[in-house]
Write an enzyme that holds these catalytic residues in place. Structure first.
Site, PDB file in Angstrom:
ATOM      1  NE  ARG A  77      -3.346   2.496   2.602  1.00  0.00           N
ATOM      2  CZ  ARG A  77      -3.326   3.334   3.632  1.00  0.00           C
ATOM      3  NH1 ARG A  77      -2.729   3.000   4.766  1.00  0.00           N
ATOM      4  NH2 ARG A  77      -3.896   4.507   3.538  1.00  0.00           N
ATOM      5  CG  HIS A 121      -1.173   8.910   3.243  1.00  0.00           C
ATOM      6  ND1 HIS A 121      -1.335   7.565   3.584  1.00  0.00           N
ATOM      7  CD2 HIS A 121      -0.717   9.511   4.366  1.00  0.00           C
ATOM      8  CE1 HIS A 121      -0.980   7.379   4.850  1.00  0.00           C
ATOM      9  NE2 HIS A 121      -0.578   8.554   5.351  1.00  0.00           N
ATOM     10  CD  GLU A 166      -4.567   7.785   9.483  1.00  0.00           C
ATOM     11  OE1 GLU A 166      -4.049   8.864   9.821  1.00  0.00           O
ATOM     12  OE2 GLU A 166      -4.105   6.685   9.827  1.00  0.00           O
ATOM     13  CG  ASN A 286      -5.035   3.469   8.628  1.00  0.00           C
ATOM     14  OD1 ASN A 286      -5.149   2.442   7.968  1.00  0.00           O
ATOM     15  ND2 ASN A 286      -4.603   4.605   8.105  1.00  0.00           N
ATOM     16  CE1 TYR A 288       0.144   2.885  13.513  1.00  0.00           C
ATOM     17  CE2 TYR A 288      -1.853   3.956  12.724  1.00  0.00           C
ATOM     18  CZ  TYR A 288      -0.603   3.415  12.472  1.00  0.00           C
ATOM     19  OH  TYR A 288      -0.094   3.392  11.201  1.00  0.00           O
ATOM     20  CD  GLU A 344      -1.565   4.022   8.062  1.00  0.00           C
ATOM     21  OE1 GLU A 344      -1.333   4.490   9.206  1.00  0.00           O
ATOM     22  OE2 GLU A 344      -1.694   4.728   7.045  1.00  0.00           O
TER      23      GLU A 344
HETATM   24  O1  IFM Z   1       2.552   7.790   9.852  1.00  0.00           O
HETATM   25  C1  IFM Z   1       1.184   7.808  10.021  1.00  0.00           C
HETATM   26  C2  IFM Z   1       0.476   7.593   8.702  1.00  0.00           C
HETATM   27  O2  IFM Z   1       0.848   8.516   7.742  1.00  0.00           O
HETATM   28  C3  IFM Z   1      -1.010   7.696   8.891  1.00  0.00           C
HETATM   29  N1  IFM Z   1      -1.446   6.841   9.957  1.00  0.00           N
HETATM   30  C4  IFM Z   1      -0.754   6.914  11.211  1.00  0.00           C
HETATM   31  C5  IFM Z   1       0.730   6.747  10.993  1.00  0.00           C
HETATM   32  C6  IFM Z   1       1.475   6.814  12.355  1.00  0.00           C
HETATM   33  O3  IFM Z   1       1.243   8.022  12.973  1.00  0.00           O
END
Ligand code: IFM
Length: 437
Positions: A77, A121, A166, A286, A288, A344
């Site tokens: 990606r 992006h 995002e 995505n 985290y 992600e």
């Molecule tokens: O690096 C970023 C990415 O560009 C978008 N999602 C979160 C990642 C980590 O912060």
């Protein structure tokens, strides 16, 4: 340790984004983006760093793709830099920009790796920001022009399309908190941006369907779905408000549910909601971390993030694999079972090169194991999760943090640009090969 068992056709990928890895900032006709401008403003990016050279993937993509293939990845990606394709934001196409992405895709295909391209992006051409960027409605037409060029020039070599990465970061970080380019701090402008980003997504999908191309198209969200800090009604309400503002504002209109009830006015025109709600083929998530939120009288929206007990990454983000499970189940439910991809997921660590020349990133592997276990679990429970992309393939330019945060499964020495696979890269190799135990 739970066996990391995945369906045979599960897509194993890894991800990056143009401004974060490409470099070649002023080569081959690339125009200026808002991140070039933002990075020049003193104090906006750690140590005044920028993406001018980054990981130099623009020149080193054959080496990077060969390494992806060696590790067994099936999909890459990447994102397409709008200012490389249309240096003036709209108008003449830059053939060298097109040639770069065609060559990148051809190299991927040489190894049987699929090309998953994100159309936006974050590197908006600066010239379009000069007249308001995402806060003005003209941007939707400009985006349509850009994506039409991408479909026409790259449609025969891209295997999967993502419209926008995002929207929450594009709008809130860029136009409300001002910590990302273009660095504006205005709630009013941020809300305009939200609507225009959502609309641009819908317009792009509509334009795509007219091309007759068959590769799947979707969108990637980083939805914040925090849990309430306690069972008190006030905290539960706080979590509901947070979810409306940080998740439903983006997901609901695209899924045909309109905007959530919020005390703001959006620049909505007749027909916009129908345009935004184009049927899509998949959703990218995505993920985290997950936070706890509580009622907060002093906060603008009456909620704020509460302290967490979990260990955290080098970003200070708490490690909450259960949050991924909860979020995937929620999005599965609200999207009525659309195919999902984790587009992600990853961990920022210190990652020094050790005496043996290797990076023993045990903390990252621990994080990945737990999050992959969450993916395997929800698949068994019926969630339509089709694939997972590790963020990131390479250490790279982490936006306002510059190069100070390392997310890669491959280490980059920024002085020499040497790549060194971290232990987590070998961890992925084994998981992909079916030995993730
Ligand atoms: O690096 C970023 C990415 O560009 C978008 N999602 C979160 C990642 C980590 O912060």
């Amino acid at each position: 340790m739970e066996q990391l068992d995945f369906p045979a056709d599960f897509v194993w990928g890894t991800a990056t984004a143009s401004y974060q890895v490409e470099g070649a900032g002023h080569e081959d006709g690339r125009g200026e983006s808002i991140w070039d401008t933002f990075a020049r403003i003193p104090g906006k990016v750690y140590a005044g760093e920028n993406g001018e050279v980054a990981c130099d993937q623009y020149h080193r993509y054959p080496e990077d793709i060969a390494l992806m293939a060696k590790l067994g990845f099936k999909s890459y990606r990447f994102s397409i830099a709008w200012p490389r394709i249309l240096p003036g934001g709209t108008g003449p196409v830059n053939p060298q920009g097109v040639a770069y992405y065609r060559a990148l895709c051809a190299e991927l295909h040489k190894y049987g790796i699929s090309a998953c391209a994100t159309l936006y992006h974050w590197d908006l051409p600066q010239v379009l920001q000069d007249t308001g960027g995402w806060t003005e409605r003209f941007i939707v037409d400009a985006f349509e022009e850009f994506v039409r060029v991408c479909f026409a020039e790259l449609g025969d070599c891209v295997d999967q399309w993502i419209t926008i990465n995002e929207p929450l970061c594009v709008t809130y970080l860029g136009y409300y908190f001002g910590v990302h380019a273009p660095g504006i701090q205005s709630l009013d402008l941020a809300l305009k941006a939200v609507h225009h980003v959502n609309l641009a997504h819908g317009v792009a999908v509509k334009a795509y369907r007219k091309t007759g191309l068959k590769a799947p198209i979707g969108i990637t969200w980083n939805l914040s779905t925090p849990r309430p800090a306690t069972n008190r009604e006030a905290d539960q309400q706080a979590a509901r408000i947070a979810r409306s503002i940080e998740a439903e504002m983006f997901a609901f209109p695209v899924l045909g549910k309109g905007y959530p009830e919020i005390p703001f006015t959006l620049p909505l025109q007749t027909g916009d909601l129908a345009t935004i709600a184009q049927p899509i083929d998949f959703i990218g998530i995505n993920y985290y971390c997950e936070n706890a939120v509580g009622y907060d009288e002093t906060a603008p929206f009456k909620y704020s993030t509460q302290p967490c007990w979990q260990d955290s990454s080098d970003m200070g983000w708490p490690i909450v694999p259960g949050g991924l499970e909860r979020q995937l189940k929620w999005i599965h439910q609200v999207s009525k079972g659309l195919p999902l991809y984790v587009t992600e997921n990853g961990y920022a660590g210190k990652d020094p090169i050790e005496a043996d020349g290797r990076v023993h990133d045990r903390d990252r592997i621990g994080y990945l194991k737990q999050h992959l276990a969450a993916c395997a679990k929800v698949i068994k429970e019926g969630v339509n999760l089709k694939g997972y992309y590790a963020w990131s393939f390479l250490d790279n330019f982490e936006w306002a943090y510059g190069y100070s945060k390392r997310f890669g499964i491959v280490h980059v020495d920024y002085a020499t640009l040497k790549r060194t696979p971290k232990d987590s890269a070998y961890f992925f190799r084994d998981v992909i090969a079916g030995y993730g135990e």
